[in-house]
Scaffold this motif. Structure first.
Motif, PDB file in Angstrom:
ATOM      1  N   THR A  34      -1.527   3.760  -7.718  1.00 49.52           N
ATOM      2  CA  THR A  34      -0.862   2.609  -8.345  1.00 49.52           C
ATOM      3  C   THR A  34      -1.770   1.775  -9.236  1.00 49.52           C
ATOM      4  OG1 THR A  34      -1.336   1.098  -6.485  1.00 49.52           O
ATOM      5  CG2 THR A  34       0.654   2.447  -6.337  1.00 49.52           C
ATOM      6  N   MET A  35      -3.062   2.038  -9.256  1.00 53.93           N
ATOM      7  CA  MET A  35      -3.966   1.160  -9.981  1.00 53.93           C
ATOM      8  C   MET A  35      -4.931   1.964 -10.835  1.00 53.93           C
ATOM      9  SD  MET A  35      -4.848  -1.432  -6.847  1.00 53.93           S
ATOM     10  CE  MET A  35      -6.101  -2.266  -7.821  1.00 53.93           C
ATOM     11  N   GLU A  36      -5.410   1.310 -11.869  1.00 54.97           N
ATOM     12  CA  GLU A  36      -6.483   1.872 -12.689  1.00 54.97           C
ATOM     13  C   GLU A  36      -7.796   1.309 -12.184  1.00 54.97           C
ATOM     14  OE1 GLU A  36      -5.860   1.103 -16.776  1.00 54.97           O
ATOM     15  OE2 GLU A  36      -3.983   2.228 -16.913  1.00 54.97           O
ATOM     16  N   THR A  37      -8.650   2.173 -11.698  1.00 57.78           N
ATOM     17  CA  THR A  37      -9.919   1.725 -11.135  1.00 57.78           C
ATOM     18  C   THR A  37     -10.923   1.445 -12.240  1.00 57.78           C
ATOM     19  OG1 THR A  37     -10.645   4.017 -10.915  1.00 57.78           O
ATOM     20  CG2 THR A  37      -9.557   3.028  -9.010  1.00 57.78           C
ATOM     21  N   GLY A  38     -11.693   0.363 -12.049  1.00 60.97           N
ATOM     22  CA  GLY A  38     -12.729   0.012 -13.008  1.00 60.97           C
ATOM     23  C   GLY A  38     -14.089   0.447 -12.533  1.00 60.97           C
ATOM     24  N   THR A  39     -15.086   0.057 -13.285  1.00 62.08           N
ATOM     25  CA  THR A  39     -16.456   0.454 -12.951  1.00 62.08           C
ATOM     26  C   THR A  39     -17.301  -0.714 -12.457  1.00 62.08           C
ATOM     27  OG1 THR A  39     -17.086   0.113 -15.271  1.00 62.08           O
ATOM     28  CG2 THR A  39     -16.420   2.339 -14.597  1.00 62.08           C
ATOM     29  N   THR A  40     -16.797  -1.938 -12.563  1.00 63.05           N
ATOM     30  CA  THR A  40     -17.540  -3.124 -12.108  1.00 63.05           C
ATOM     31  C   THR A  40     -16.678  -3.930 -11.150  1.00 63.05           C
ATOM     32  OG1 THR A  40     -16.735  -4.512 -13.937  1.00 63.05           O
ATOM     33  CG2 THR A  40     -18.736  -3.225 -14.326  1.00 63.05           C
ATOM     34  N   SER A  41     -17.342  -4.845 -10.423  1.00 64.77           N
ATOM     35  CA  SER A  41     -16.624  -5.677  -9.461  1.00 64.77           C
ATOM     36  C   SER A  41     -15.645  -6.622 -10.146  1.00 64.77           C
ATOM     37  CB  SER A  41     -17.624  -6.481  -8.630  1.00 64.77           C
ATOM     38  OG  SER A  41     -18.426  -7.302  -9.477  1.00 64.77           O
ATOM     39  N   ASP A  42     -15.913  -6.976 -11.385  1.00 66.12           N
ATOM     40  CA  ASP A  42     -15.006  -7.869 -12.113  1.00 66.12           C
ATOM     41  C   ASP A  42     -13.655  -7.211 -12.394  1.00 66.12           C
ATOM     42  OD1 ASP A  42     -17.025  -9.722 -12.156  1.00 66.12           O
ATOM     43  OD2 ASP A  42     -17.764  -9.132 -14.141  1.00 66.12           O
ATOM     44  N   GLN A  43     -13.639  -5.900 -12.402  1.00 63.36           N
ATOM     45  CA  GLN A  43     -12.412  -5.159 -12.674  1.00 63.36           C
ATOM     46  C   GLN A  43     -11.626  -4.820 -11.410  1.00 63.36           C
ATOM     47  OE1 GLN A  43     -14.336  -1.922 -14.774  1.00 63.36           O
ATOM     48  NE2 GLN A  43     -13.616  -2.696 -16.753  1.00 63.36           N
ATOM     49  N   ALA A  44     -12.151  -5.244 -10.251  1.00 65.55           N
ATOM     50  CA  ALA A  44     -11.475  -4.946  -8.988  1.00 65.55           C
ATOM     51  C   ALA A  44     -10.187  -5.761  -8.871  1.00 65.55           C
ATOM     52  CB  ALA A  44     -12.397  -5.267  -7.815  1.00 65.55           C
ATOM     53  N   ARG A  45      -9.145  -5.126  -8.366  1.00 65.31           N
ATOM     54  CA  ARG A  45      -7.856  -5.774  -8.196  1.00 65.31           C
ATOM     55  C   ARG A  45      -7.297  -5.457  -6.809  1.00 65.31           C
ATOM     56  NH1 ARG A  45      -4.829  -4.161 -13.912  1.00 65.31           N
ATOM     57  NH2 ARG A  45      -6.352  -5.131 -15.337  1.00 65.31           N
ATOM     58  N   SER A  46      -6.389  -6.292  -6.374  1.00 60.80           N
ATOM     59  CA  SER A  46      -5.740  -6.048  -5.091  1.00 60.80           C
ATOM     60  C   SER A  46      -4.535  -5.142  -5.286  1.00 60.80           C
ATOM     61  CB  SER A  46      -5.289  -7.371  -4.454  1.00 60.80           C
ATOM     62  OG  SER A  46      -4.381  -8.043  -5.319  1.00 60.80           O
ATOM     63  N   LEU A  47      -4.116  -4.505  -4.206  1.00 59.71           N
ATOM     64  CA  LEU A  47      -2.969  -3.607  -4.270  1.00 59.71           C
ATOM     65  C   LEU A  47      -1.704  -4.395  -4.592  1.00 59.71           C
ATOM     66  CD1 LEU A  47      -3.701  -1.383  -1.168  1.00 59.71           C
ATOM     67  CD2 LEU A  47      -3.709  -0.628  -3.545  1.00 59.71           C
ATOM     68  N   PRO A  48      -0.733  -3.780  -5.237  1.00 60.35           N
ATOM     69  CA  PRO A  48       0.526  -4.476  -5.533  1.00 60.35           C
ATOM     70  C   PRO A  48       1.199  -4.964  -4.256  1.00 60.35           C
ATOM     71  CG  PRO A  48       0.386  -2.406  -6.738  1.00 60.35           C
ATOM     72  CD  PRO A  48      -0.766  -2.415  -5.777  1.00 60.35           C
ATOM     73  N   SER A  49       1.889  -6.085  -4.347  1.00 57.70           N
ATOM     74  CA  SER A  49       2.533  -6.666  -3.166  1.00 57.70           C
ATOM     75  C   SER A  49       3.597  -5.734  -2.597  1.00 57.70           C
ATOM     76  CB  SER A  49       3.149  -8.018  -3.521  1.00 57.70           C
ATOM     77  OG  SER A  49       4.080  -7.880  -4.587  1.00 57.70           O
ATOM     78  N   TRP A  50       4.286  -4.996  -3.473  1.00 56.43           N
ATOM     79  CA  TRP A  50       5.318  -4.086  -2.970  1.00 56.43           C
ATOM     80  C   TRP A  50       4.696  -2.979  -2.127  1.00 56.43           C
ATOM     81  CZ3 TRP A  50       5.070   1.059  -3.889  1.00 56.43           C
ATOM     82  CH2 TRP A  50       4.308   1.507  -4.980  1.00 56.43           C
ATOM     83  N   TYR A  51       3.497  -2.519  -2.500  1.00 54.32           N
ATOM     84  CA  TYR A  51       2.825  -1.476  -1.737  1.00 54.32           C
ATOM     85  C   TYR A  51       2.371  -2.017  -0.376  1.00 54.32           C
ATOM     86  CZ  TYR A  51      -0.248   2.489  -0.727  1.00 54.32           C
ATOM     87  OH  TYR A  51      -0.838   3.583  -0.141  1.00 54.32           O
ATOM     88  N   GLN A  52       1.878  -3.244  -0.379  1.00 57.63           N
ATOM     89  CA  GLN A  52       1.449  -3.855   0.879  1.00 57.63           C
ATOM     90  C   GLN A  52       2.625  -4.065   1.826  1.00 57.63           C
ATOM     91  OE1 GLN A  52      -1.177  -7.255   0.400  1.00 57.63           O
ATOM     92  NE2 GLN A  52      -1.815  -6.558  -1.625  1.00 57.63           N
ATOM     93  N   ASN A  53       3.765  -4.502   1.284  1.00 53.06           N
ATOM     94  CA  ASN A  53       4.918  -4.822   2.125  1.00 53.06           C
ATOM     95  C   ASN A  53       5.730  -3.593   2.530  1.00 53.06           C
ATOM     96  OD1 ASN A  53       4.321  -7.579   1.929  1.00 53.06           O
ATOM     97  ND2 ASN A  53       5.512  -7.798   0.047  1.00 53.06           N
TER      98      ASN A  53
END
Length: 214
Positions: free
Chosen positions: A64-83
């Motif tokens: 579901t996500m595009e992974t980055g190469t630095t910590s600044d590009q880190a994102r949390s999983l979508p809320s729909w995936y978590q729920n």
């Protein structure tokens, strides 16, 4: 003459020991030992939840996500995936843990340590429906307390503290019930017993016995 008397005394002692062991019966488990067994099982459950969460988080990140190469590009999983994925997976893990152990031998690993067994009102091992009913019954008071905590304070800490209070109340209720039953015992019509040593059957033995019967 002395040999005869010694043999008769040994037989009398063995009969007395057998009578005393047979008179010992399973009793309703005390709340203290049940809480200790939950703490034992809690460590194993946390490890299972951590494993499930790690696997699903990695899969969710890849799908579901595009992974980055630095910590600044880190994102949390979508809320729909978590729920819709993570939360149901955690619930199914909890149900599966208790359901499998209760159906097979009436006891989890923590319960085996303290000779506890959960059985139905007829004394048999629980079915899947009975196990799920018992788990849901155990969640009613903690969930209600958690909702009250959220309505009063509206913070996660308040929700967690209130839910823990509700869980403790389930077992404190045993002290005021004439039969020593917890809230979820009464709601699910199941019981947790303290089994005598002479009648105690470990998990491995119960698995072997069920396999031989099948």
């Amino acid at each position: 003459m002395s040999k005869i008397s010694s043999k008769s005394s040994i037989k009398a002692m063995s009969k007395k020991a057998a009578a005393s062991s047979s008179s010992e019966q399973p009793i309703i488990a005390k709340p203290g030992v049940r809480v200790v067994a939950i703490v034992y099982d809690g460590m194993l459950i946390l490890a299972l939840l951590f494993l499930v969460g790690t696997v699903l988080t990695v899969l969710g990140t890849m799908l579901t996500m595009e992974t980055g190469t630095t910590s600044d590009q880190a994102r949390s999983l979508p809320s729909w995936y978590q729920n819709l994925v993570l939360t149901p997976a955690f619930i199914l893990t909890l149900i599966g843990f208790y359901g499998i152990f209760w159906r097979r031998g009436g006891q989890t690993l923590g319960m085996q340590t303290w000779r506890l067994k959960t059985v139905s009102a007829t004394g048999h091992y629980l079915t899947w429906i009975q196990a799920i009913k018992r788990i849901l019954a155990a969640c009613i008071v903690p969930v209600l307390c958690g909702v009250i905590g959220w309505l009063i304070h509206g913070t996660r800490a308040a929700i967690l503290a209130s839910a823990i209070f509700g869980l403790i109340f389930n077992y404190v209720f045993c002290l005021f019930n004439r039969r020593g039953l917890a809230v979820h015992d009464m709601l699910s019509d199941t019981f947790t017993l303290k089994v005598p040593k002479v009648q105690h059957e470990g998990l491995w033995q119960s698995f072997k016995n069920r396999k031989s019967k099948s």
